[in-house]
Design an enzyme around this catalytic site. Sequence first.
Site, short mmCIF file in Angstrom:
data_model
loop_
_atom_site.label_atom_id
_atom_site.label_comp_id
_atom_site.label_asym_id
_atom_site.label_seq_id
_atom_site.Cartn_x
_atom_site.Cartn_y
_atom_site.Cartn_z
CG ASN A 1 43.33 4.62 31.81
OD1 ASN A 1 43.22 5.84 31.71
ND2 ASN A 1 42.30 3.79 31.76
CD GLU B 1 38.86 5.24 32.12
OE1 GLU B 1 37.62 5.09 32.03
OE2 GLU B 1 39.62 4.34 32.52
CD GLU C 1 40.46 0.03 31.84
OE1 GLU C 1 41.34 0.74 32.35
OE2 GLU C 1 39.26 0.08 32.19
CE LYS D 1 40.90 2.26 35.45
NZ LYS D 1 39.97 2.21 34.28
CG ASN E 1 35.56 5.85 28.99
OD1 ASN E 1 35.16 6.10 27.85
ND2 ASN E 1 36.50 6.57 29.57
CB CYS F 1 37.24 4.54 35.33
SG CYS F 1 35.71 3.69 34.89
N1 CDT Z 1 36.95 2.15 32.60
C1 CDT Z 1 36.63 1.42 33.69
O1 CDT Z 1 37.44 1.26 34.60
N2 CDT Z 1 35.40 0.84 33.70
C2 CDT Z 1 34.99 -0.05 34.74
C3 CDT Z 1 34.09 -1.08 34.18
C4 CDT Z 1 34.71 -2.38 34.30
S1 CDT Z 1 33.74 -3.67 33.69
C5 CDT Z 1 34.90 -4.86 33.37
C6 CDT Z 1 34.28 0.62 35.91
O2 CDT Z 1 34.55 0.22 37.05
O3 CDT Z 1 33.43 1.48 35.70
#
Ligand code: CDT
Length: 309
Positions: free
Chosen positions: A106, A46, A142, A123, A193, A168
Amino acid sequence: MREIVIGGAQMGPIQRTDTRAQVVDRMLALLDQARGACCDLVVFPELALTTFFPRWYMEDPAEVEAWFETEMPNAATQPLFDRARTYGIAISFGYAERTPDGHHFNTSILTDKAGEIVGKYRKIHLPGHSEYDHDRAFQHLEKRYFEPGDLGFPVWRNLDAWMGMCICNDRRWPEVYRVMGLQGAELIMLGYNTPSVNSQASAEGLEQRLYHSDLSMTAGAYQNASWVVGVAKAGDEDGHPLMAGSIIVDPNGFVVARAETEGDELIVYPCDMDLCAFGKSTIFDFARHRRTEHYGRITAQTGVEYPDT
Ligand code: CDT
């Protein structure tokens, strides 16, 4: 046998000051490795071209726009498309997309072996918040910088298989896999990420966070009899650690390849798409066994609603 040799191109950290050109050079090095490993398809993370910028609270629109790509391919990523085409390797990677009419997503794209974009996903499950949150150890903005994706969860025919993507946080939602499974998905690709630390529960620990990531992807693979490839951007980005744990999961839910580092690392597995057929025609033969008359709440309702007492 429909074998696709898949490379999961985990990427180590990208610092805020790193340029697109520096990052694309690293992606090219991973692509070179993938060619040596006879990969047919390489999945990158991502927001692969930049640091995970949603951790930074920004108010200046110009500062925000600088993280977005207005076209794909563009000057920075053209070398990646060119080399992938030369090698005959399909690729997928994520980036921040600004559309011509000013929308922000995204996004991830998928190419065929000729370097042509055959699929785009935006996303849908955007985690975090949209305003500065003083109660968190660090920010996850985000919801500030992106709109929820507007393309649904499509599946494309590519490399003689049905392929879909998510990104993600999407991987934690069973509906995501099922919607693609209902279109026959044999391979679901995703990049992530994921902070190594829970900004709202620091005691949670890396082990539990890696477990939840595995659990989500292995369940999604098994319950839809599909391969799942999950690829991290990992390591310390300007003092903010991201967890690694990139995996390739078979249609029985077993992890068949796993990254060992938090850096740039290619994991590879020869994935036979025909292995999906058994699960799809037996225990997860949706046409025979699903009971949609009882699933209304899944789409009619978002949050919990307790029965009247
Ligand atoms: N990038 C991403 O979606 N990360 C999320 C962490 C969210 S924490 C507020 C994940 O679900 O891995």
